[in-house]
Design a protein around this motif. Structure first.
Motif, PDB file in Angstrom:
ATOM      1  N   ALA A   1     -14.051 102.661 -16.485  1.00 45.23           N
ATOM      2  CA  ALA A   1     -13.499 102.454 -15.323  1.00 45.23           C
ATOM      3  C   ALA A   1     -12.098 103.257 -14.949  1.00 45.23           C
ATOM      4  CB  ALA A   1     -13.096 101.046 -15.305  1.00 45.23           C
TER       5      ALA A   1
ATOM      6  N   TYR B   1     -11.899 106.207 -11.894  1.00 43.39           N
ATOM      7  CA  TYR B   1     -10.777 106.100 -11.075  1.00 43.39           C
ATOM      8  C   TYR B   1     -10.048 107.730 -11.022  1.00 43.39           C
ATOM      9  CZ  TYR B   1      -5.802 105.594  -9.413  1.00 43.39           C
ATOM     10  OH  TYR B   1      -4.811 106.020  -8.876  1.00 43.39           O
TER      11      TYR B   1
ATOM     12  N   VAL C   1     -19.936  96.821 -14.123  1.00 47.42           N
ATOM     13  CA  VAL C   1     -18.688  96.601 -13.857  1.00 47.42           C
ATOM     14  C   VAL C   1     -17.652  97.780 -13.854  1.00 47.42           C
ATOM     15  CG1 VAL C   1     -16.952  95.389 -14.787  1.00 47.42           C
ATOM     16  CG2 VAL C   1     -19.026  94.192 -14.639  1.00 47.42           C
TER      17      VAL C   1
ATOM     18  N   GLY D   1     -18.344 100.250 -11.042  1.00 47.11           N
ATOM     19  CA  GLY D   1     -17.804  99.739  -9.734  1.00 47.11           C
ATOM     20  C   GLY D   1     -16.368  99.707  -9.727  1.00 47.11           C
ATOM     21  N   MET D   2     -15.796  99.406 -10.840  1.00 47.17           N
ATOM     22  CA  MET D   2     -14.240  99.048 -10.838  1.00 47.17           C
ATOM     23  C   MET D   2     -13.450 100.295 -10.707  1.00 47.17           C
ATOM     24  SD  MET D   2     -12.264  96.231 -11.418  1.00 47.17           S
ATOM     25  CE  MET D   2     -13.067  95.363 -12.177  1.00 47.17           C
TER      26      MET D   2
ATOM     27  N   ALA E   1     -13.457 101.663  -6.905  1.00 47.82           N
ATOM     28  CA  ALA E   1     -12.995 100.645  -6.028  1.00 47.82           C
ATOM     29  C   ALA E   1     -11.695 100.665  -6.150  1.00 47.82           C
ATOM     30  CB  ALA E   1     -13.568  99.285  -6.346  1.00 47.82           C
TER      31      ALA E   1
ATOM     32  N   ALA F   1     -13.155  99.083  -0.451  1.00 45.88           N
ATOM     33  CA  ALA F   1     -13.260  98.700  -1.899  1.00 45.88           C
ATOM     34  C   ALA F   1     -14.389  97.853  -2.420  1.00 45.88           C
ATOM     35  CB  ALA F   1     -11.904  98.294  -2.357  1.00 45.88           C
ATOM     36  N   PRO F   2     -14.652  96.588  -1.617  1.00 46.04           N
ATOM     37  CA  PRO F   2     -15.538  95.840  -1.855  1.00 46.04           C
ATOM     38  C   PRO F   2     -16.978  96.243  -1.829  1.00 46.04           C
ATOM     39  CG  PRO F   2     -14.254  94.753  -0.329  1.00 46.04           C
ATOM     40  CD  PRO F   2     -13.883  96.243  -0.374  1.00 46.04           C
TER      41      PRO F   2
ATOM     42  N   THR G   1     -17.525  99.632  -2.000  1.00 45.48           N
ATOM     43  CA  THR G   1     -17.612 100.406  -3.331  1.00 45.48           C
ATOM     44  C   THR G   1     -17.776  99.950  -4.574  1.00 45.48           C
ATOM     45  OG1 THR G   1     -16.274 101.980  -2.122  1.00 45.48           O
ATOM     46  CG2 THR G   1     -16.047 102.218  -4.610  1.00 45.48           C
ATOM     47  N   PHE G   2     -17.058  99.050  -4.909  1.00 38.99           N
ATOM     48  CA  PHE G   2     -17.525  98.233  -6.050  1.00 38.99           C
ATOM     49  C   PHE G   2     -19.166  97.715  -6.332  1.00 38.99           C
ATOM     50  CE2 PHE G   2     -18.001  94.103  -8.778  1.00 38.99           C
ATOM     51  CZ  PHE G   2     -17.503  94.719  -9.939  1.00 38.99           C
TER      52      PHE G   2
ATOM     53  N   LYS H   1     -21.361 101.256  -5.992  1.00 42.37           N
ATOM     54  CA  LYS H   1     -21.244 102.129  -7.290  1.00 42.37           C
ATOM     55  C   LYS H   1     -21.546 101.423  -8.415  1.00 42.37           C
ATOM     56  CE  LYS H   1     -19.359 105.694  -5.193  1.00 42.37           C
ATOM     57  NZ  LYS H   1     -19.227 106.897  -5.137  1.00 42.37           N
ATOM     58  N   GLY H   2     -21.554 100.252  -8.517  1.00 43.09           N
ATOM     59  CA  GLY H   2     -21.940  99.396  -9.770  1.00 43.09           C
ATOM     60  C   GLY H   2     -23.655  99.436  -9.707  1.00 43.09           C
TER      61      GLY H   2
END
Length: 177
Positions: A18, A22, A58, A61-62, A65, A77-78, A80-81, A84-85
């Motif tokens: 994660a 980022y 998890v 996506g984290m 996001a 962000a929602p 993307t989570f 991407k998850g």
């Protein structure tokens, strides 16, 4: 190794992926009309390959996001989570189908595992922008940039996976279903 240690190890790896997601999303951002192109997809795919479907979803996506949230694109962000998850999920599930336990996956097999996930990413963002962000068909303007980002993600993740697979300790960590 007992299950408690395995759970802690997976949690630490998920947190690491994660954080890497980022950083890879934030460090290089090439602005486009509908957002930005970044290298986070490569980390998302690797998270799926290493962590499997649940933890990969998890972690994958984290990180991106959180990057959206802190880059001024919080409304993404929602989506993307989830998107991407799902990229991590699709990649790891396809790897399970093509993975031969006794040898390194070929470049072709890795590409076959990653391309559908990146196509899903482009279509997922189109659907998110068209419906949730109410852009309608104007959301189609972002598809080419998303496909370019996906292509970078495929190439970089395949190269990194092949390099990381050469390390015996990391080879053991690849999710095998």
């Amino acid at each position: 190794m007992n299950t408690r240690n395995m759970t802690i190890r997976r949690l630490v790896l998920a947190a690491m992926f994660a954080a890497l997601g980022y950083v890879a999303t934030i460090v290089i951002q090439i602005p486009t009309v509908t957002g930005y192109i970044n290298l986070g997809d490569a980390v998302v795919i690797l998270a799926g390959f290493v962590l499997g479907p649940v933890w990969g979803f998890v972690a994958g996506g984290m990180g991106p996001a959180l990057a959206d949230l802190l880059s001024g694109y919080g409304y993404y962000a929602p989506g993307t989570f989830v998107i991407k998850g799902c990229v991590a999920l699709i990649s790891c599930m396809l790897l399970k189908v093509f993975y031969k336990h006794d040898k390194q996956p070929s470049v072709l097999r890795l590409v076959i595992c990653t391309v559908p996930a990146e196509v899903f990413m482009a279509l997922g963002y189109f659907a998110y922008k068209a419906t949730i962000l109410k852009a309608g068909l104007g959301a189609a303007a972002g598809i080419p940039a998303d496909l370019v980002q996906g292509a970078f993600g495929v190439v970089i993740s395949v190269v990194l996976f092949r390099l990381l697979y050469c390390v015996p300790a990391l080879r053991q960590r690849v999710w095998k279903g």
